[in-house]
Design a protein around this motif. Structure first.
Motif, PDB file in Angstrom:
ATOM      1  N   ASP A 158     -10.695 -11.873   1.275  1.00  0.00           N
ATOM      2  CA  ASP A 158      -9.823 -11.824   1.036  1.00  0.00           C
ATOM      3  C   ASP A 158      -8.588 -11.790   0.647  1.00  0.00           C
ATOM      4  N   ILE A 184       0.842  -1.172  -0.216  1.00  0.00           N
ATOM      5  CA  ILE A 184      -0.432  -0.138  -0.374  1.00  0.00           C
ATOM      6  C   ILE A 184       0.820   1.397   0.113  1.00  0.00           C
ATOM      7  N   GLY A 200      -5.814  -6.340  -0.616  1.00  0.00           N
ATOM      8  CA  GLY A 200      -7.491  -6.985  -0.524  1.00  0.00           C
ATOM      9  C   GLY A 200      -8.232  -5.902  -0.125  1.00  0.00           C
ATOM     10  N   LYS A 201      -9.764  -6.222   0.305  1.00  0.00           N
ATOM     11  CA  LYS A 201     -10.924  -5.731   0.209  1.00  0.00           C
ATOM     12  C   LYS A 201     -10.958  -5.808   1.367  1.00  0.00           C
ATOM     13  N   LYS A 202     -10.987  -7.378   2.130  1.00  0.00           N
ATOM     14  CA  LYS A 202     -11.597  -7.966   2.766  1.00  0.00           C
ATOM     15  C   LYS A 202     -10.407  -8.122   3.860  1.00  0.00           C
ATOM     16  N   ILE A 203      -9.191  -7.164   4.400  1.00  0.00           N
ATOM     17  CA  ILE A 203      -7.904  -8.224   5.080  1.00  0.00           C
ATOM     18  C   ILE A 203      -8.598  -8.665   6.756  1.00  0.00           C
ATOM     19  N   ALA A 239      -9.276  -0.187   2.377  1.00  0.00           N
ATOM     20  CA  ALA A 239      -9.697  -1.468   2.562  1.00  0.00           C
ATOM     21  C   ALA A 239     -10.038  -1.556   3.775  1.00  0.00           C
ATOM     22  N   ASP A 240     -11.018  -2.498   4.220  1.00  0.00           N
ATOM     23  CA  ASP A 240     -12.125  -2.796   5.248  1.00  0.00           C
ATOM     24  C   ASP A 240     -11.435  -4.028   6.074  1.00  0.00           C
ATOM     25  N   LEU A 245      -3.452  -2.254  -3.497  1.00  0.00           N
ATOM     26  CA  LEU A 245      -4.445  -2.688  -1.701  1.00  0.00           C
ATOM     27  C   LEU A 245      -3.826  -4.667  -2.617  1.00  0.00           C
ATOM     28  N   LEU A 248      -4.067   0.028   6.301  1.00  0.00           N
ATOM     29  CA  LEU A 248      -5.052  -0.955   4.864  1.00  0.00           C
ATOM     30  C   LEU A 248      -6.151   0.067   4.939  1.00  0.00           C
TER      31      LEU A 248
END
Lengths: 382, 94
Positions: free
Chosen positions: A256, A155, A163-166, A187-188, A161, A182
């Protein structure tokens, strides 16, 4: 192999620093400032090491650069080194360290022809840093699972990124800071798990992510990562007092990416290869080379600074590098022993300051043990 | 971190060595990281054990009931980072 065939070595330098992170650059600057001819070898396309990922402000007092972002410290270091005429080889990897202080260095990228050169240094500084620990669970090798430091590089250095859901594993400062960054990157962070009963890092970092709504599960671990070709789900569960999973407490979280912040270990291969004496210390990240008050290892003329000799922080790494730089300048006769002592005393005072407080005290004791072990070693040899 | 030590779990991903293979090497007499390396190739791949060394040490510790300081580090040998023969051959050494 080329470096073993009794060849003429073409390149000789007074000081060769392996690794251009905070400790290595600090050593280079202090030695160069006092008139030494210094070469820094760095594996990356830009020197500065982890500093360029550290977009947050440092703690400590003002003389330690508190309130300044790591990235700015890095930029200043590179500028100062350049002004002092420090030579820097980028995209250059030390692949071996041999007798007579010879370093085999591979230079080049995949796009350019790579060559191997041998450099000889009158004094060598090993400043290779540390590598991230992994945590093993079912499926830990699935794509999308990485070290928290790797996620931070993606990042902050590469603007990608992971991932989006880390899911973040580990609540030390790295886990907490990278979680927040993040989120800043878009990202979430779906959860943070920590096997210990309490959060490991500073409260100020933990509060930031707690306020942002990230659930923090202490006494929890990752049991399994699932997915085809990429991680899609993480199974977390509670652990008991003996770190064993408690059956029936499993939760499945959709993710993810999983970032693992489980500490680091010193990258001491070159020191070990060269015969520097090491000792195991869990506080310092495992096996680390011993050193004296000048940061000189058990091999004369070989100095070890920064995470290589015990995983700490960027600010202690800078000071250790400075110590070595000053000591080397004295050993090369660039300054008098008295001048060096005055300077080193100031640096040690700052180091003691950095290694205080609830988070620093354990490291202070560990570093004291390291110095004591070194003295014992020298006494035994005499 | 000692949960889930299933025999089929990967430890060294470079050489695809599992927990079971490392346990078998210990049964055959491996007592340190080097012994495991010789019998299984764990730690001899692209990353030269940077990733799996601590995992291998953890399994040794568990199987042999040793303290962490009793399990030594691996013996590093050059090249410590992957390098092509081509690069070696083009060396600027006379």
């Amino acid at each position: 192999m080329a470096w073993e065939s009794g060849v003429q070595f073409m390149i000789k330098k007074e000081v060769v620093v392996i690794g251009g992170g905070p400790s290595g650059m600090a050593a280079a600057i202090e030695a160069a400032k006092r008139g030494a001819e210094v070469l820094v070898i760095d594996a990356n396309e830009k020197a500065g090491g982890q500093l360029f990922k550290q977009i947050h402000k440092f703690f400590g007092s003002s003389e330690h650069g508190a309130g300044v972002r790591g990235i700015d410290i890095g930029r200043d270091l590179l500028k100062e080194a350049e002004e002092l005429g420090v030579e820097v080889w980028l995209n250059s990897v030390a692949i071996g360290l041999f007798a007579e202080k010879q370093i085999a260095v591979e230079t080049g990228t995949d796009d350019a022809e790579k060559i191997v050169r041998v450099v000889e240094g009158e004094k060598i500084v090993i400043a290779c840093g540390a590598s991230e620990n992994v945590v093993r669970f079912q499926g830990w090798t699935l794509p999308g699972i990485m070290g928290a430091g790797a996620a931070q590089t993606m990042i902050n250095a590469n603007r990608v990124l992971p991932g989006k859901k880390i899911l973040m594993v580990g609540s030390g400062n790295v886990g907490l800071i990278v979680s927040y960054q993040l989120m800043q990157a878009g990202a979430d962070v779906v959860a943070l798990v920590e096997a210990a009963p309490n959060i490991g890092g500073y409260v100020v970092h933990a509060s930031k992510i707690a306020r942002a709504g990230v659930p923090i599960y202490t006494r929890h671990t990752v049991l399994e990562a699932r997915g085809e070709g990429r991680v899609k789900e993480a199974v977390i569960c509670e652990v008991d007092g003996k770190w064993q999973p408690v059956p029936g407490t499993e939760k499945v979280i959709e993710v993810d990416a999983i970032a693992i912040a489980a500490g680091l270990k010193p990258l001491a291969e070159l020191a070990i290869m060269n015969g520097c004496k090491t000792k195991f210390d869990p506080i310092l990240g495992g096996w680390a080379p011993l050193h004296d008050e000048n940061m000189e290892s058990s091999c004369s003329g070989i100095y070890v600074v920064g995470d290589v000799t015990g995983v700490e922080e960027a600010n202690t790494a800078l000071e250790e590098g400075r110590l070595a730089g000053v000591a080397i300048a004295a050993a090369l006769g660039k300054i008098t022993a008295e001048e060096a002592e005055t300077e080193k005393k100031k640096i040690w005072d700052r180091l003691d300051g950095l290694r205080s407080g609830p988070h620093g005290e354990a490291r202070m004791k560990a570093k004291d043990r390291q110095l004591a072990d070194f003295r014992q070693l020298s006494a035994a040899e005499i | 971190m000692s949960q889930n030590y299933d025999d089929d779990m990967l430890v060294c991903r470079c050489e695809e060595i599992t927990v079971g293979e490392i346990r078998e090497a210990i049964r055959q007499g491996a007592r340190d990281v080097t012994g495991i390396k010789r019998r299984t190739r764990a730690g001899m791949g692209l990353c030269q054990g940077r990733t799996c060394e601590k995992l291998v040490q953890a399994i040794l510790r568990q199987e042999l009931c040793n303290a962490p300081e009793e399990i030594s580090a691996a013996t590093p040998r050059p090249p410590v980072r992957p390098i092509t023969f081509g690069a070696l051959g083009r060396g600027e050494v006379e």
